[in-house]
Design an enzyme around this catalytic site. Structure first.
Site, PDB file in Angstrom:
ATOM      1  N   CYS A  86       0.846  -1.207   0.000  1.00  0.00           N
ATOM      2  CA  CYS A  86       0.000   0.000   0.000  1.00  0.00           C
ATOM      3  C   CYS A  86       0.882   1.258   0.000  1.00  0.00           C
ATOM      4  O   CYS A  86       1.544   1.517  -0.997  1.00  0.00           O
ATOM      5  CB  CYS A  86      -0.967  -0.055   1.176  1.00  0.00           C
ATOM      6  SG  CYS A  86      -2.392   1.016   0.963  1.00  0.00           S
ATOM      7  N   HIS A 194      -3.476  -5.783   0.936  1.00  0.00           N
ATOM      8  CA  HIS A 194      -2.807  -6.000   2.225  1.00  0.00           C
ATOM      9  C   HIS A 194      -2.760  -7.485   2.616  1.00  0.00           C
ATOM     10  O   HIS A 194      -3.647  -7.947   3.348  1.00  0.00           O
ATOM     11  CB  HIS A 194      -3.566  -5.246   3.322  1.00  0.00           C
ATOM     12  CG  HIS A 194      -3.409  -3.768   3.271  1.00  0.00           C
ATOM     13  ND1 HIS A 194      -2.403  -3.105   3.940  1.00  0.00           N
ATOM     14  CD2 HIS A 194      -4.131  -2.817   2.637  1.00  0.00           C
ATOM     15  CE1 HIS A 194      -2.511  -1.802   3.719  1.00  0.00           C
ATOM     16  NE2 HIS A 194      -3.546  -1.608   2.927  1.00  0.00           N
ATOM     17  N   GLU A 196      -0.967  -8.807   4.831  1.00  0.00           N
ATOM     18  CA  GLU A 196      -0.788  -8.923   6.287  1.00  0.00           C
ATOM     19  C   GLU A 196      -2.115  -8.845   7.035  1.00  0.00           C
ATOM     20  O   GLU A 196      -2.175  -9.165   8.215  1.00  0.00           O
ATOM     21  CB  GLU A 196       0.197  -7.845   6.790  1.00  0.00           C
ATOM     22  CG  GLU A 196      -0.384  -6.448   7.009  1.00  0.00           C
ATOM     23  CD  GLU A 196      -0.611  -5.645   5.731  1.00  0.00           C
ATOM     24  OE1 GLU A 196      -0.545  -6.228   4.633  1.00  0.00           O
ATOM     25  OE2 GLU A 196      -0.875  -4.428   5.830  1.00  0.00           O
TER      26      GLU A 196
END
Lengths: 224, 82
Positions: A86, A194, A196
């Site tokens: 990002c 994302h 994560e």
């Protein structure tokens, strides 16, 4: 493996990344302040999402001049693992470590949803755990995620298999539905989604975990 | 003092999403003859008077920070600060 998560003023996904490394793939991880000038002893560097420097000027533009960045460039040039997610992706393009740029979404609103991504290249340090063409479910959260590059650059990206992730629906107007690209050497990956935030089922998806496991597989191979 | 006015705009090949949204708002206000809106950024930089490399350095500042050459172009004018 020992990972550094870079902490810029305004980073806000640093702890998510930290958690993904510590609890997701059970590796060593440290937060590294942007004012540090050394990444000695680390094997990989992770640049988290957020709004470094409040997104002033352009997303990622000011972070490029922080003291730690010289070390990120060294890592990239030495073929070590560099992952930008990002805002991290925006910083890597501003740095010129990745081609193209990320600009305001085609419909100028913030997009926050879980999307389908296609893994276009599974022969990389970041994707070797996935199947080629596999569709994975990863959240996005960005206002300036429209990937842009000129035709010549797009041609090069295709020839060198640098387009790693592709949106199944073009949510933000990106050129060629690009969600993530690597450098030519393929040790630097930038992506808007994302991974994560998708490392366990309770989060809605654990499809992101394989990205981090892939890095470990790659490093084991390199070390042997 | 020398005043440098810098204007940064998106290249024509890059869709200006904000410009498009502003254009549509102006059209809605009733100004139907408006054909296009381009939005950009404007900077004022002040420098000491005796600065031999001013032109060269402003170029470098624009290339390295104020504009992203992948997507933007810039122009600037140098004048005496009032």
């Amino acid at each position: 493996m020992k990972f550094a998560v870079i902490n810029f003023p305004g980073s806000n996904c640093d702890m998510d990344l930290y958690y993904a490394i510590r609890d997701g793939i059970k590796q060593t991880v440290e937060l590294v302040d942007y004012r540090n000038e050394s990444l000695e002893g680390f094997d990989g560097v992770l640049i988290p999402g957020g709004f470094s420097y409040g997104d002033y000027l352009r997303s990622g533009a000011i972070a490029v001049h922080a003291p730690i960045v010289k070390e990120i460039i060294r890592f990239a040039n030495e073929g070590k693992i560099v992952l930008g997610i990002c805002n991290g992706f925006q910083i890597l393009t501003e740095l010129g470590l990745l081609p193209g740029a990320l600009i305001q979404n085609e419909k100028s609103c913030f997009i926050c949803e879980t999307v389908d991504l296609k893994v276009l290249n599974n022969q990389t340090a970041f994707t070797n755990e996935y199947q080629a063409g596999q569709i994975i479910n990863i959240p996005v959260a960005h206002g300036e995620g429209r990937y842009y590059c000129d035709e010549k650059t797009l041609e090069d990206l295709k020839i060198n298999d640098q387009i790693i992730f592709e949106y199944q629906q073009n949510i933000n107007g990106s050129v060629a539905q690009i969600a993530g690209v690597t450098n030519k050497q393929k040790n630097v990956l930038g992506m808007m989604p994302h991974p994560e935030r998708a490392i366990e089922k309770i989060l809605g998806s654990d499809d992101g975990l394989k990205l981090f496991q892939s890095i470990i597989n790659y490093q084991v191979k390199v070390n042997n | 003092m020398k005043l440098v006015k810098v204007y940064v705009t998106l290249k024509d090949s890059v869709l200006d999403a904000q410009g498009e949204a502003i254009k549509s708002a102006i059209n809605t206000m009733g100004y139907k003859q408006l054909a296009d809106v381009h939005m950009g950024k404007y900077f004022e930089l002040s420098f000491d008077d005796d600065y031999a490399q001013l032109d060269q350095d402003v170029n470098a500042i624009c290339d390295d920070l104020l504009a992203n050459p992948n997507i933007e172009t810039y122009r600037y004018e140098i004048m005496e600060e009032q």
